[in-house]
Enzyme design. Structure first.
Site, short mmCIF file in Angstrom:
data_model
loop_
_atom_site.label_atom_id
_atom_site.label_comp_id
_atom_site.label_asym_id
_atom_site.label_seq_id
_atom_site.Cartn_x
_atom_site.Cartn_y
_atom_site.Cartn_z
N GLY A 389 -11.40 12.60 12.75
CA GLY A 389 -11.88 13.53 13.77
C GLY A 389 -10.98 13.52 14.99
N SER A 462 -16.25 12.79 26.46
CA SER A 462 -15.55 12.60 25.19
C SER A 462 -14.06 12.47 25.43
CB SER A 462 -15.82 13.78 24.25
OG SER A 462 -14.79 13.89 23.29
N ASP A 610 -18.18 -1.02 20.88
CA ASP A 610 -17.81 -1.47 19.54
C ASP A 610 -17.95 -2.97 19.36
OD1 ASP A 610 -17.25 0.99 18.49
OD2 ASP A 610 -15.14 0.96 19.10
N LYS A 637 -23.36 4.66 14.89
CA LYS A 637 -21.98 4.28 14.55
C LYS A 637 -21.83 4.26 13.03
CE LYS A 637 -19.88 3.56 18.49
NZ LYS A 637 -18.53 4.03 18.76
#
Ligand code: NAP
Length: 731
Positions: A389, A462, A610, A637
């Protein structure tokens, strides 16, 4: 359905169509009565007759004769074809069919839809017909612009009912594409075998021919008459591709004559990379899936301490962007510590497709021969971006400003992801971008547009959207600025600065002025702090540990894990701070510490998103309670990381309380060991490897194959530092 020409393709279609239940009856005409009789005997068709007889009563007429016979067969069909009937063919070239229709019918009818199944074999005749011949293959239809929708729909459904995927293309494009992908390879195979058969030692050559020769020349066993037809009827397109091939072959010949090893290596490595890329593209799978086919399980013995001096693999986002900017820079960019991840490999291939020479990757080293801001060439076909992406969003910005048209595609999962969030602001800059339904890929980008800078307030924070607009902004008139509602990763801005392109940054807004240049340089990709996090926690929780991690990326949008661990009492010292390609980098020394539970500050959550799986392990080993809030994003996620971690912790003996936006973990419970399912999530798998350091029994972690993609060499490095890990095949 009437089939004219009951051979391999006509017979296979007859079989598959009957099997699908979509046709009432199948009848055939052929110049050979024996073939027709055999067709009935084998159960391929219901009956047969003359062309006039079978066409008169048919709703669908399929011409399946060799291409050169098409004209005569159409002449025989024309007087008997009902006005409602759909007429199609299966010929390997389409321009010749269209010309024959015009000649015989005196024009075109919306109910004539040419077709070509991309399936076949070297055998011919009805006895070779198979009902699964088209299953999982493609069929190309080349409908005219005014094709009757019901006719196109019926034909499409018929081919789908035979198991095929239907694509549409225009006639000229079909003939160009097939000349390159099918006709040229057949010509080369025929020619090669013929050349070798003419050599004096031909028996010797063939006797010792290895498997590669057999595979390569398999198609030289194809039907000579059919192929002679194809070359004669697709003459122009075939000549173009032969000329192109001749030039390239002559260059290789010259390189061999000149002993130019560099030229040979460049061509061979580019070809090998392209071949790998095509196989993945054809199997419709992303790199990730391909690399992790074998199931892997980690077996971990309890205890141990963590010591040494290590460097973990390079940062994914930075590796990826180094290719993009290196390709557009003036001069040669050398990259070290490159992570061969999904995004960066897809990007690398796409730039090769646009004429950029890229050597490697070879043990983390890549050399990019930059072509300058305006040096990209039009790709010959769509750019395939696998599962990435990031690559698709960044490329959309870059390609919107190029002088040529382009098309971006991806695997099945990427094809479901919305791209409007980049297409819309780019359109506001003057870009022309078509998407499939719902703003999804493929994206068709019209080249040659003049872009104008805009100010864009991102509705959702983003880094991909921001990076996309800044890349387009490099080519736009005036200033392009992007405002973010919350901090996102700023690797693009930093790397632009590293390549000498000024990015103005003012609070939450980043801006570039178009028209500048990028200068090539050397990028030693910082080690990924997300990978370093496993070792930061490991050396903190295991007694007698003292570990140094070198060259770790310290981008402030990524250092939440350090801040959180320090708040928990970790003993981490930062030294040798420096800047590489615009990114801050440092060495980290971690020693064992008694961690304490904390309320994780919510402002740190986006900066450590993360790293939470391994921070949960730290919390389980700490004294007191750790509370995480405001982390809903963790649920969407690679897995629902909160639930999967809670389940895993439970499986090894640690109770937790899951809340809608976080988790509560009481430290000090014994990790007794057990079996954990990582749900294919690499970070979960590595987190439980770390947990073993404080366990009292063995831990087994299932489904760990994906670890190899995000952290190549994890198992060896973990073992080297003292984690008692073994990877074995199996679930
Ligand atoms: P095939 O097995 O030889 O079948 C062709 C059939 O048509 C034969 O039974 C042939 O009879 C008959 N035929 C020839 N001229 C005729 C005429 N004037 N009137 C009536 N029937 C006639 O060939 P195929 O492989 O099925 O190929 C058919 C078409 O499919 C070709 O246009 C080819 O380009 C296309 N195609 C082939 C493949 C492949 O891999 N084979 C793949 C995709 C598309 P005889 O045996 O007496 O000549």
């Amino acid at each position: 359905m009437a089939v004219i020409g009951l051979g391999l393709i006509g017979g296979s279609l007859a079989r598959a169509a009957r099997q699908s239940g979509l046709v009432g009856a199948v009848v055939a005409a052929d110049r050979s009565d024996d073939e027709l009789a055999l067709g009935v005997e084998l159960g391929v068709i219901d009956g047969h007759g003359s062309v006039a007889e079978v066409v008169a009563g048919a709703d669908l007429v399929v011409v399946a004769v060799p291409v050169r016979a098409t004209r005569d067969v159409l002449a025989a069909i024309q007087p008997h074809l009902s006005p409602e009937a759909v007429l199609t063919d299966v010929g390997s070239t389409k321009g010749s069919f269209v010309a024959a229709v015009h000649e015989i019918f005196g024009g075109w009818s919306p109910r004539i839809i040419p077709g070509h199944p991309i399936a076949g074999s070297e055998k011919n005749g009805v006895s070779a017909a198979r009902e699964d011949l088209f299953s999982d293959h493609k069929v190309i239809l080349t409908p005219p612009a005014d094709a009757a929708p019901d006719a196109l729909d019926r034909l499409t459904r018929l081919w789908q009912g035979c198991g095929a995927t239907v694509l549409t293309m225009d006639v000229a494009r079909h003939d160009e594409v097939l000349a390159a992908t099918s006709h040229l390879p057949h010509l080369i195979a025929f020619s090669l075998v013929d050349t070798l058969a003419g050599e004096d030692q031909n028996m010797e050559i063939f006797r010792y021919a290895a498997g590669g020769f057999r595979d390569f020349t398999r198609i030289a066993a194809s039907d000579p008459v059919m192929w002679h037809d194809i070359f004669l009827s697709n003459r122009d397109a075939v000549l173009r591709v032969i000329d192109h091939f001749n030039e390239d072959l002559a260059q290789l010949r010259q390189a061999i004559e000149d002993q130019d090893g560099a030229a040979l290596l460049r061509v061979f490595s580019r070809a090998r990379a392209a071949r790998n890329h095509f196989s993945k593209m054809l199997s419709g799978q992303a790199y990730v899936t391909d690399m992790s086919q074998k199931p892997v399980r980690f077996r971990l013995q309890p205890g141990g301490s963590v010591n040494g001096d290590i460097r973990v693999p390079g940062d994914k986002s930075i590796s990826h962007r180094s290719i993009m900017l290196g390709a557009l820079a003036d001069g040669i960019t050398e990259v070290d510590g490159f992570l061969e991840g999904e995004d960066s490999l897809a990007t690398l291939q796409a730039f090769r497709d646009m004429g950029v020479t890229i050597e490697g990757p070879d043990h983390g080293h890549v050399r990019i021969h930059g072509v300058g801001m305006n040096g990209l060439e039009a790709p010959r076909g769509p750019l395939y971006l696998g599962n990435s992406g990031t690559a698709m969003r960044l490329f959309t910005g870059l390609l919107a400003a190029q002088p040529f048209d382009s098309e971006l595609t991806g695997d099945a999962s990427l094809s479901r992801r919305p791209m409007d969030r980049v297409a819309e602001p780019l359109r506001a800059m003057g870009a022309v971008i078509d998407t499939a339904e719902g703003g999804r890929p493929p994206l068709k980008i019209r080249g040659g547009q003049k872009l104008a800078g805009i100010h864009y307030d991102m509705p959702v924070a983003s880094a991909q959207v921001k990076s996309c607009l800044l890349l387009a902004g490099l080519y736009a008139d005036g200033m392009t600025s992007v405002h973010e509602p919350a901090p996102t990763r700023d690797h693009t801005e930093r790397m632009l600065e590293g390549f000498g392109y000024h990015v103005h940054r003012d609070a939450a807004t980043s801006s570039v002025v178009g028209g500048g240049n990028l200068s090539a340089g050397h990028i030693d990709v910082p080690a990924d702090i997300s990978s370093a996090a496993f070792f930061l926690v490991a050396a903190s929780i295991a007694g007698d540990s003292d570990l140094t991690l070198r060259h770790v990326g310290m981008n402030p949008t990524r250092t939440g894990v350090l801040n959180i661990l320090k708040l928990m009492g970790a003993d981490i010292t930062v030294s040798n701070e420096r800047e590489i390609g615009g990114e801050p980098v440092a060495d980290l020394r971690v020693r064992s510490a008694t961690l304490r539970g904390i309320d994780i500050p919510e402002d740190q959550v986006p900066l450590a998103i993360d790293e939470f799986p391994v921070l949960f392990i730290a919390a389980a080993c700490a004294e007191g309670r750790t509370v995480l809030r405001g982390a809903e994003e963790l649920r969407v996620k690679e897995s629902d990381r909160i639930q999967v971690m809670a389940d895993g912790l439970k499986a090894v003996g640690v109770a937790t309380t899951v809340t809608p936006d976080g988790i509560i973990i009481d430290g000090g419970q014994t990790i007794v060991g057990g079996q954990v399912d990582s749900h294919g999530d690499h970070r979960i798998a590595m987190s439980f490897a770390v947990a073993s350091l404080r366990a009292s029994g063995e831990i087994l972690v299932n489904d760990c194959a994906n670890v190899a993609t995000s952290f190549p060499g994890f198992e060896a490095l973990a073992r080297e530092t003292g984690i008692r890990i073994d990877a074995e095949e199996g679930r």
